[in-house]
Every structure is written in C-alpha cells, then in structure tokens.
Design an enzyme around this catalytic site. Structure first.
Site, PDB file in Angstrom:
ATOM      1  N   ASN A   7      -9.655  -3.352  -6.259  1.00 26.99           N
ATOM      2  CA  ASN A   7      -8.593  -4.224  -6.843  1.00 26.99           C
ATOM      3  C   ASN A   7      -9.516  -5.287  -7.665  1.00 26.99           C
ATOM      4  O   ASN A   7     -10.418  -6.487  -6.887  1.00 26.99           O
ATOM      5  CB  ASN A   7      -7.634  -4.247  -5.583  1.00 26.99           C
ATOM      6  CG  ASN A   7      -6.374  -5.414  -7.001  1.00 26.99           C
ATOM      7  OD1 ASN A   7      -7.180  -6.081  -7.776  1.00 26.99           O
ATOM      8  ND2 ASN A   7      -5.048  -5.308  -6.654  1.00 26.99           N
ATOM      9  N   GLU A  34      -5.132  -3.016 -10.516  1.00 27.85           N
ATOM     10  CA  GLU A  34      -4.963  -3.823 -11.841  1.00 27.85           C
ATOM     11  C   GLU A  34      -6.156  -4.732 -12.366  1.00 27.85           C
ATOM     12  O   GLU A  34      -6.399  -5.749 -12.723  1.00 27.85           O
ATOM     13  CB  GLU A  34      -5.178  -5.281 -10.160  1.00 27.85           C
ATOM     14  CG  GLU A  34      -3.216  -5.341  -9.354  1.00 27.85           C
ATOM     15  CD  GLU A  34      -3.201  -6.715  -9.405  1.00 27.85           C
ATOM     16  OE1 GLU A  34      -2.769  -7.315  -9.530  1.00 27.85           O
ATOM     17  OE2 GLU A  34      -3.511  -7.382  -7.988  1.00 27.85           O
ATOM     18  N   ASP A 145      -5.060  -0.029  -3.488  1.00 21.31           N
ATOM     19  CA  ASP A 145      -5.271  -0.841  -2.639  1.00 21.31           C
ATOM     20  C   ASP A 145      -3.565  -0.151  -2.695  1.00 21.31           C
ATOM     21  O   ASP A 145      -2.155  -0.122  -3.482  1.00 21.31           O
ATOM     22  CB  ASP A 145      -4.598  -1.738  -4.028  1.00 21.31           C
ATOM     23  CG  ASP A 145      -3.834  -3.756  -3.270  1.00 21.31           C
ATOM     24  OD1 ASP A 145      -3.281  -3.398  -1.708  1.00 21.31           O
ATOM     25  OD2 ASP A 145      -3.967  -4.524  -3.677  1.00 21.31           O
ATOM     26  N   ASN A 147      -1.433  -2.455  -0.654  1.00 18.24           N
ATOM     27  CA  ASN A 147      -0.017  -3.341   0.044  1.00 18.24           C
ATOM     28  C   ASN A 147       0.563  -3.406   0.875  1.00 18.24           C
ATOM     29  O   ASN A 147       1.506  -3.299   1.183  1.00 18.24           O
ATOM     30  CB  ASN A 147       0.402  -2.731  -1.003  1.00 18.24           C
ATOM     31  CG  ASN A 147       0.262  -4.271  -2.345  1.00 18.24           C
ATOM     32  OD1 ASN A 147      -0.712  -5.811  -2.303  1.00 18.24           O
ATOM     33  ND2 ASN A 147      -0.066  -4.602  -3.506  1.00 18.24           N
ATOM     34  N   ASP A 216      -6.657  -2.522   1.943  1.00 17.50           N
ATOM     35  CA  ASP A 216      -6.958  -1.276   1.122  1.00 17.50           C
ATOM     36  C   ASP A 216      -7.909   0.092   1.401  1.00 17.50           C
ATOM     37  O   ASP A 216      -8.289  -0.533   1.926  1.00 17.50           O
ATOM     38  CB  ASP A 216      -7.761  -1.572  -0.265  1.00 17.50           C
ATOM     39  CG  ASP A 216      -7.806  -3.408  -0.867  1.00 17.50           C
ATOM     40  OD1 ASP A 216      -7.873  -2.837  -2.500  1.00 17.50           O
ATOM     41  OD2 ASP A 216      -7.588  -4.467  -0.681  1.00 17.50           O
ATOM     42  N   ASP A 245      -9.658 -11.373  -5.678  1.00 14.29           N
ATOM     43  CA  ASP A 245      -9.390 -11.427  -4.282  1.00 14.29           C
ATOM     44  C   ASP A 245      -9.567 -10.439  -3.245  1.00 14.29           C
ATOM     45  O   ASP A 245      -9.250 -10.624  -2.091  1.00 14.29           O
ATOM     46  CB  ASP A 245      -7.720 -12.475  -4.176  1.00 14.29           C
ATOM     47  CG  ASP A 245      -6.936 -11.435  -4.750  1.00 14.29           C
ATOM     48  OD1 ASP A 245      -7.609 -10.779  -5.526  1.00 14.29           O
ATOM     49  OD2 ASP A 245      -5.567 -11.834  -5.447  1.00 14.29           O
ATOM     50  N   HIS A 246      -9.897  -9.108  -3.257  1.00 16.39           N
ATOM     51  CA  HIS A 246     -10.112  -8.236  -3.068  1.00 16.39           C
ATOM     52  C   HIS A 246     -11.998  -7.746  -2.983  1.00 16.39           C
ATOM     53  O   HIS A 246     -12.162  -8.529  -3.386  1.00 16.39           O
ATOM     54  CB  HIS A 246     -10.244  -6.873  -4.202  1.00 16.39           C
ATOM     55  CG  HIS A 246      -7.658  -6.787  -3.338  1.00 16.39           C
ATOM     56  ND1 HIS A 246      -7.100  -6.185  -2.918  1.00 16.39           N
ATOM     57  CD2 HIS A 246      -7.156  -7.241  -3.866  1.00 16.39           C
ATOM     58  CE1 HIS A 246      -5.707  -6.062  -3.121  1.00 16.39           C
ATOM     59  NE2 HIS A 246      -5.963  -7.380  -3.909  1.00 16.39           N
TER      60      HIS A 246
END
Length: 259
Positions: A7, A34, A145, A147, A216, A245-246
């Site tokens: 991501n 994303e 991802d 989530n 993930d 941030d991943h």
C-alpha cells in the site's frame, strides 16, 4: 517466485520509494494499493523503465489498485468485484502471471463504526468472500490491504481497538470465514505466535515504538499453499525518508511445487 503487496499511500508522492524498493528487491509480481491517482496519472513510463509492466485501476484522490509484473504484462482477468456495492470505488483488480491468478485488493477502512462506511465495508467483504470461493480451484493468491487485524496478536494494544472498524468482531469474523474456505494466511503461517506488523501510523512515533498493525495479507489457495517457502515484511522501507505508512509484504513460492 516472489509476490508482494504494498500500500503505497499515494503513488505520486511515494514513487521514488517504490522504485528504490523494486530495484533493491526485484519482486516478480507486486500488488499496489491506494494509488490515489486517476487512470491517466499512473506513472507507467517510470514503472516500465524499472523493468515492470502493469495494469491498474485508478481513481482520483482515493483508492486505486495495480498489478506489476517483472518483464511481462499481467493478463487481466477482471477489475472490480462482481456485484460490488459501489463500483465507483477502485478496489479490486485481477490478472494471471505465470499461471498464477493474482487478486489485488484494497478493502474499505469502514470507520467510523457503526455507520454507512462500516456497512459498506461489510457488504464489500461479503462480495469478496463470494468471489474468492470461485478462485479456490486455481493456483491463486489474494494480496492487498484487507484493513483487518485478524487476531489480538496482530495489533499492538488490542484493548484500544475494540470499537475500530479494523478490529470489530464482524470484520474479524468475515476474515476467518474467508480463510475457512481453504485459504492460507501466508505471513501468519510462516510466523505463528509472532508479533509482526505491516502498518505503523505517522503519529506518536508509532514506527519507532513498534506500535503497529498487521492489516496487509497474502492468502494462498489450497493448490498454491504447498509452494510457500517464505513470507516476510520489508519493514525497513517504512523507516525511510517520506515513507508510506505501510511496509511491503511478500511471499516466496517454489512454483515447481504448484499442484
């Protein structure tokens, strides 16, 4: 064969980091999430210069998924889930690479919960479960991802996340129903009992404190699972300058063992 998911949290801002990681690690297939870019803004020239061909499903400002393959063009088999509750959101893309069916996905966040966004997340998850069952007989991987933190081991302080859409019982139940079809959670399979994260928030020095989440995932179909050799997180990528941030997550497969 190495298949990864990453991501990137905005491919425009993270393109240098993505290209550096591709150069350093040379994965064979990469699922991106994303993109946050419309279809025409995907950096296809830079990706091709790095040795990869790509298919992508863009969306302005939000969402967006892609599949990259080193030295070859992924053979697209679909984009968007059948009966997607909101097909204006670019969250799923599917292709075949070297005989393996790749489903790249970005499952809705769902916050705040309860609420319309959480309802959409659950509906989307149900459509994923329905579609995933149709892929079980193929050498297939669902990568992206999701989530969702499937268990308390997958979140640094579970008690703080009980009401969050990534950790609510309904979402974890959906994930486990997906696995119950016969999918193997590759990273957890290789690291049972280990705290291993794929996401660290930008705030409160989360990466430095290792206050992370495992959201993930790479899920292997029954015929692909015996080929699993390794699964890891390239967590150092999260610690570089201007990171997502991943962190990238990958599996290593012995394709000679695919049944």
């Amino acid at each position: 064969m190495r298949i990864a998911t990453f991501n990137v949290n905005g491919i425009g801002a993270r393109l240098p980091a993505l290209l550096q990681w591709l150069e350093d690690t040379q994965p064979d297939v990469v699922c991106l999430q994303e993109l946050k870019a419309p279809q025409e803004k995907f950096p296809v020239d830079a990706i091709q210069a790095a040795g990869y061909q790509a298919i992508w499903h863009g969306q302005k400002s939000w969402n967006g998924v892609a599949i990259l393959a080193r030295g070859q063009l992924p053979i697209e088999t679909g984009r968007g889930l059948p009966d997607d509750p909101d097909n204006s959101q670019s969250r799923y893309i599917e292709a075949v690479v070297d005989g393996i069916l790749i489903g790249g996905l970005y499952l809705p966040n769902g916050n705040p919960a309860p609420g319309p966004k959480f309802d959409y997340k659950l509906k989307w998850f149900e459509q994923l479960i329905i579609h995933a069952e149709k892929l079980l007989d193929s050498p297939a991987i669902l990568a992206g991802d999701f989530n969702v933190m499937p268990t308390e081991l997958d979140v640094y302080k579970p008690e703080r996340w009980l009401d969050d859409a990534l950790f609510r019982p309904e979402v974890r139940d959906a994930y486990h129903r997906l696995l119950a079809q016969g999918w193997t959670d590759a990273l957890r399979s290789m690291h049972p009992g280990e705290k291993i994260y794929t996401f660290w928030d930008y705030f409160r020095n989360a990466y430095g404190r290792d206050a992370g989440l495992r959201i993930d995932h790479l899920l292997l179909s029954p015929s692909l699972a015996p080929a699993l050799k390794n699964a890891q997180v390239d967590r150092d990528v999260r610690g570089r300058e201007k990171p997502s941030d991943h962190a990238p997550v990958w599996v290593e497969l012995d394709i000679k063992r695919i049944s």
